[in-house]
Design a protein around this motif. Structure first.
Motif, PDB file in Angstrom:
ATOM      1  N   MET A  49       0.834  -1.205   0.000  1.00  0.00           N
ATOM      2  CA  MET A  49       0.000   0.000   0.000  1.00  0.00           C
ATOM      3  C   MET A  49       0.867   1.252   0.000  1.00  0.00           C
ATOM      4  SD  MET A  49      -2.978   1.114  -0.195  1.00  0.00           S
ATOM      5  CE  MET A  49      -4.352   0.272   0.494  1.00  0.00           C
ATOM      6  N   THR A  50       1.960   1.248   0.734  1.00  0.00           N
ATOM      7  CA  THR A  50       2.872   2.387   0.752  1.00  0.00           C
ATOM      8  C   THR A  50       3.482   2.627  -0.621  1.00  0.00           C
ATOM      9  OG1 THR A  50       3.410   1.866   3.051  1.00  0.00           O
ATOM     10  CG2 THR A  50       4.888   3.366   1.903  1.00  0.00           C
ATOM     11  N   VAL A  51       3.907   1.561  -1.290  1.00  0.00           N
ATOM     12  CA  VAL A  51       4.488   1.682  -2.628  1.00  0.00           C
ATOM     13  C   VAL A  51       3.455   2.213  -3.615  1.00  0.00           C
ATOM     14  CG1 VAL A  51       5.444   0.347  -4.548  1.00  0.00           C
ATOM     15  CG2 VAL A  51       6.254  -0.061  -2.238  1.00  0.00           C
ATOM     16  N   LEU A  52       2.226   1.723  -3.539  1.00  0.00           N
ATOM     17  CA  LEU A  52       1.171   2.189  -4.442  1.00  0.00           C
ATOM     18  C   LEU A  52       0.832   3.661  -4.209  1.00  0.00           C
ATOM     19  CD1 LEU A  52      -1.249  -0.876  -4.520  1.00  0.00           C
ATOM     20  CD2 LEU A  52       0.295  -0.089  -6.320  1.00  0.00           C
ATOM     21  N   ILE A  53       0.870   4.091  -2.955  1.00  0.00           N
ATOM     22  CA  ILE A  53       0.569   5.485  -2.638  1.00  0.00           C
ATOM     23  C   ILE A  53       1.687   6.408  -3.133  1.00  0.00           C
ATOM     24  CG2 ILE A  53       0.346   7.115  -0.714  1.00  0.00           C
ATOM     25  CD1 ILE A  53      -1.304   4.975   0.718  1.00  0.00           C
ATOM     26  N   ILE A  54       2.924   5.961  -3.070  1.00  0.00           N
ATOM     27  CA  ILE A  54       4.067   6.782  -3.481  1.00  0.00           C
ATOM     28  C   ILE A  54       4.260   6.771  -5.006  1.00  0.00           C
ATOM     29  CG2 ILE A  54       6.588   6.987  -3.258  1.00  0.00           C
ATOM     30  CD1 ILE A  54       6.287   6.130  -0.399  1.00  0.00           C
ATOM     31  N   CYS A  55       3.612   5.860  -5.710  1.00  0.00           N
ATOM     32  CA  CYS A  55       3.777   5.735  -7.165  1.00  0.00           C
ATOM     33  C   CYS A  55       3.523   7.017  -7.962  1.00  0.00           C
ATOM     34  CB  CYS A  55       2.906   4.611  -7.698  1.00  0.00           C
ATOM     35  SG  CYS A  55       3.742   3.030  -7.709  1.00  0.00           S
ATOM     36  N   PRO A  56       2.475   7.814  -7.704  1.00  0.00           N
ATOM     37  CA  PRO A  56       2.283   9.027  -8.521  1.00  0.00           C
ATOM     38  C   PRO A  56       3.486   9.987  -8.478  1.00  0.00           C
ATOM     39  CG  PRO A  56       0.292   8.562  -7.298  1.00  0.00           C
ATOM     40  CD  PRO A  56       1.332   7.605  -6.804  1.00  0.00           C
ATOM     41  N   ALA A  57       4.032  10.224  -7.298  1.00  0.00           N
ATOM     42  CA  ALA A  57       5.192  11.116  -7.182  1.00  0.00           C
ATOM     43  C   ALA A  57       6.423  10.483  -7.825  1.00  0.00           C
ATOM     44  CB  ALA A  57       5.474  11.447  -5.722  1.00  0.00           C
ATOM     45  N   ALA A  58       6.592   9.170  -7.677  1.00  0.00           N
ATOM     46  CA  ALA A  58       7.761   8.499  -8.263  1.00  0.00           C
ATOM     47  C   ALA A  58       7.689   8.503  -9.792  1.00  0.00           C
ATOM     48  CB  ALA A  58       7.859   7.072  -7.735  1.00  0.00           C
ATOM     49  N   ILE A  59       6.521   8.242 -10.346  1.00  0.00           N
ATOM     50  CA  ILE A  59       6.371   8.223 -11.806  1.00  0.00           C
ATOM     51  C   ILE A  59       6.575   9.627 -12.381  1.00  0.00           C
ATOM     52  CG2 ILE A  59       4.703   7.905 -13.670  1.00  0.00           C
ATOM     53  CD1 ILE A  59       3.578   5.538 -12.020  1.00  0.00           C
ATOM     54  N   CYS A  60       5.976  10.639 -11.764  1.00  0.00           N
ATOM     55  CA  CYS A  60       6.154  12.009 -12.252  1.00  0.00           C
ATOM     56  C   CYS A  60       7.595  12.474 -12.077  1.00  0.00           C
ATOM     57  CB  CYS A  60       5.198  12.953 -11.532  1.00  0.00           C
ATOM     58  SG  CYS A  60       3.482  12.668 -11.971  1.00  0.00           S
ATOM     59  N   GLY A  61       8.242  12.059 -11.002  1.00  0.00           N
ATOM     60  CA  GLY A  61       9.662  12.380 -10.820  1.00  0.00           C
ATOM     61  C   GLY A  61      10.519  11.723 -11.875  1.00  0.00           C
ATOM     62  N   PHE A  62      10.191  10.488 -12.250  1.00  0.00           N
ATOM     63  CA  PHE A  62      10.922   9.794 -13.318  1.00  0.00           C
ATOM     64  C   PHE A  62      10.739  10.503 -14.658  1.00  0.00           C
ATOM     65  CE2 PHE A  62      10.715   6.659 -16.782  1.00  0.00           C
ATOM     66  CZ  PHE A  62      12.037   6.225 -16.772  1.00  0.00           C
ATOM     67  N   LEU A  63       9.522  10.992 -14.922  1.00  0.00           N
ATOM     68  CA  LEU A  63       9.257  11.650 -16.201  1.00  0.00           C
ATOM     69  C   LEU A  63       9.995  12.977 -16.358  1.00  0.00           C
ATOM     70  CD1 LEU A  63       5.449  10.971 -16.693  1.00  0.00           C
ATOM     71  CD2 LEU A  63       7.359   9.937 -17.919  1.00  0.00           C
ATOM     72  N   VAL A  64      10.240  13.694 -15.274  1.00  0.00           N
ATOM     73  CA  VAL A  64      10.946  14.973 -15.370  1.00  0.00           C
ATOM     74  C   VAL A  64      12.444  14.839 -15.064  1.00  0.00           C
ATOM     75  CG1 VAL A  64       8.882  16.314 -14.889  1.00  0.00           C
ATOM     76  CG2 VAL A  64      10.383  15.684 -13.010  1.00  0.00           C
ATOM     77  N   LEU A  65      12.925  13.616 -14.951  1.00  0.00           N
ATOM     78  CA  LEU A  65      14.347  13.357 -14.712  1.00  0.00           C
ATOM     79  C   LEU A  65      15.170  13.798 -15.921  1.00  0.00           C
ATOM     80  CD1 LEU A  65      16.305  11.749 -12.746  1.00  0.00           C
ATOM     81  CD2 LEU A  65      16.001   9.861 -14.335  1.00  0.00           C
ATOM     82  N   PRO A  66      16.173  14.659 -15.740  1.00  0.00           N
ATOM     83  CA  PRO A  66      16.978  15.110 -16.882  1.00  0.00           C
ATOM     84  C   PRO A  66      17.774  13.967 -17.510  1.00  0.00           C
ATOM     85  CG  PRO A  66      17.314  16.528 -14.981  1.00  0.00           C
ATOM     86  CD  PRO A  66      16.537  15.351 -14.506  1.00  0.00           C
ATOM     87  N   VAL A  67      17.856  13.988 -18.846  1.00  0.00           N
ATOM     88  CA  VAL A  67      18.559  12.961 -19.607  1.00  0.00           C
ATOM     89  C   VAL A  67      19.510  13.661 -20.584  1.00  0.00           C
ATOM     90  CG1 VAL A  67      18.255  11.053 -21.234  1.00  0.00           C
ATOM     91  CG2 VAL A  67      16.591  11.408 -19.455  1.00  0.00           C
ATOM     92  N   PRO A  68      20.750  13.186 -20.728  1.00  0.00           N
ATOM     93  CA  PRO A  68      21.653  13.798 -21.708  1.00  0.00           C
ATOM     94  C   PRO A  68      21.119  13.666 -23.131  1.00  0.00           C
ATOM     95  CG  PRO A  68      22.853  12.340 -20.228  1.00  0.00           C
ATOM     96  CD  PRO A  68      21.396  12.140 -19.952  1.00  0.00           C
ATOM     97  N   TYR A  69      21.343  14.671 -23.959  1.00  0.00           N
ATOM     98  CA  TYR A  69      20.951  14.748 -25.365  1.00  0.00           C
ATOM     99  C   TYR A  69      19.442  14.905 -25.562  1.00  0.00           C
ATOM    100  CZ  TYR A  69      25.665  13.020 -25.753  1.00  0.00           C
ATOM    101  OH  TYR A  69      27.013  12.849 -25.604  1.00  0.00           O
ATOM    102  N   TYR A  70      18.670  14.843 -24.515  1.00  0.00           N
ATOM    103  CA  TYR A  70      17.241  15.118 -24.546  1.00  0.00           C
ATOM    104  C   TYR A  70      16.957  16.033 -23.363  1.00  0.00           C
ATOM    105  CZ  TYR A  70      16.586  11.300 -27.845  1.00  0.00           C
ATOM    106  OH  TYR A  70      16.643  10.491 -28.948  1.00  0.00           O
ATOM    107  N   HIS A  71      15.739  16.508 -23.261  1.00  0.00           N
ATOM    108  CA  HIS A  71      15.422  17.367 -22.119  1.00  0.00           C
ATOM    109  C   HIS A  71      15.170  16.541 -20.857  1.00  0.00           C
ATOM    110  CE1 HIS A  71      13.957  20.728 -19.864  1.00  0.00           C
ATOM    111  NE2 HIS A  71      12.837  20.077 -19.610  1.00  0.00           N
ATOM    112  N   ASN A  72      14.244  15.589 -20.972  1.00  0.00           N
ATOM    113  CA  ASN A  72      13.952  14.701 -19.844  1.00  0.00           C
ATOM    114  C   ASN A  72      13.324  13.419 -20.374  1.00  0.00           C
ATOM    115  OD1 ASN A  72      11.287  15.418 -20.407  1.00  0.00           O
ATOM    116  ND2 ASN A  72      11.155  16.859 -18.721  1.00  0.00           N
TER     117      ASN A  72
END
Length: 105
Positions: A49-72
């Motif tokens: 349940m804790t992992v499922l609750i934290i998933c929205p912030a983790a997924i959005c954090g992964f999507l805005v993670l900076p990547v070389p040669y691309y923006h994120n």
């Protein structure tokens, strides 16, 4: 002597904190807000349940993670989707004399 110094990445100055577009911050803050609301109202009784609750912030954090040669990562995923779903037929415009056509007379 007209020596000009051009910054290597001039687009970085247009970003918030040099990393984020306004959409990136909205996406991340929405994920964090959903996680905080879920933490406030859902009973956290197990690890799953804790992992499922934290998933929205983790997924959005992964999507805005900076990547070389691309923006994120969001840009990487959208570029990959566009590449897979669009037509990949390229016209030959080579260096040879006839350019892929039959001879001229």
């Amino acid at each position: 002597m007209n020596n000009y110094l051009i910054p290597a990445n001039t687009k970085k100055g247009q970003l918030i904190l040099g990393l984020f577009r306004p959409f990136d911050l909205i996406l991340f803050s929405t994920g964090v807000l959903i996680t905080v609301i879920l933490l406030a109202f859902m009973p956290v009784t197990s690890t799953l349940m804790t992992v499922l609750i934290i998933c929205p912030a983790a997924i959005c954090g992964f999507l805005v993670l900076p990547v070389p040669y691309y923006h994120n990562m969001l840009i990487v995923i959208t570029e990959l989707y566009d590449f897979i779903t669009t037509n990949q037929r390229y016209e030959w415009k080579g260096w040879c004399y006839k350019d892929g056509k039959k001879g001229r007379k």
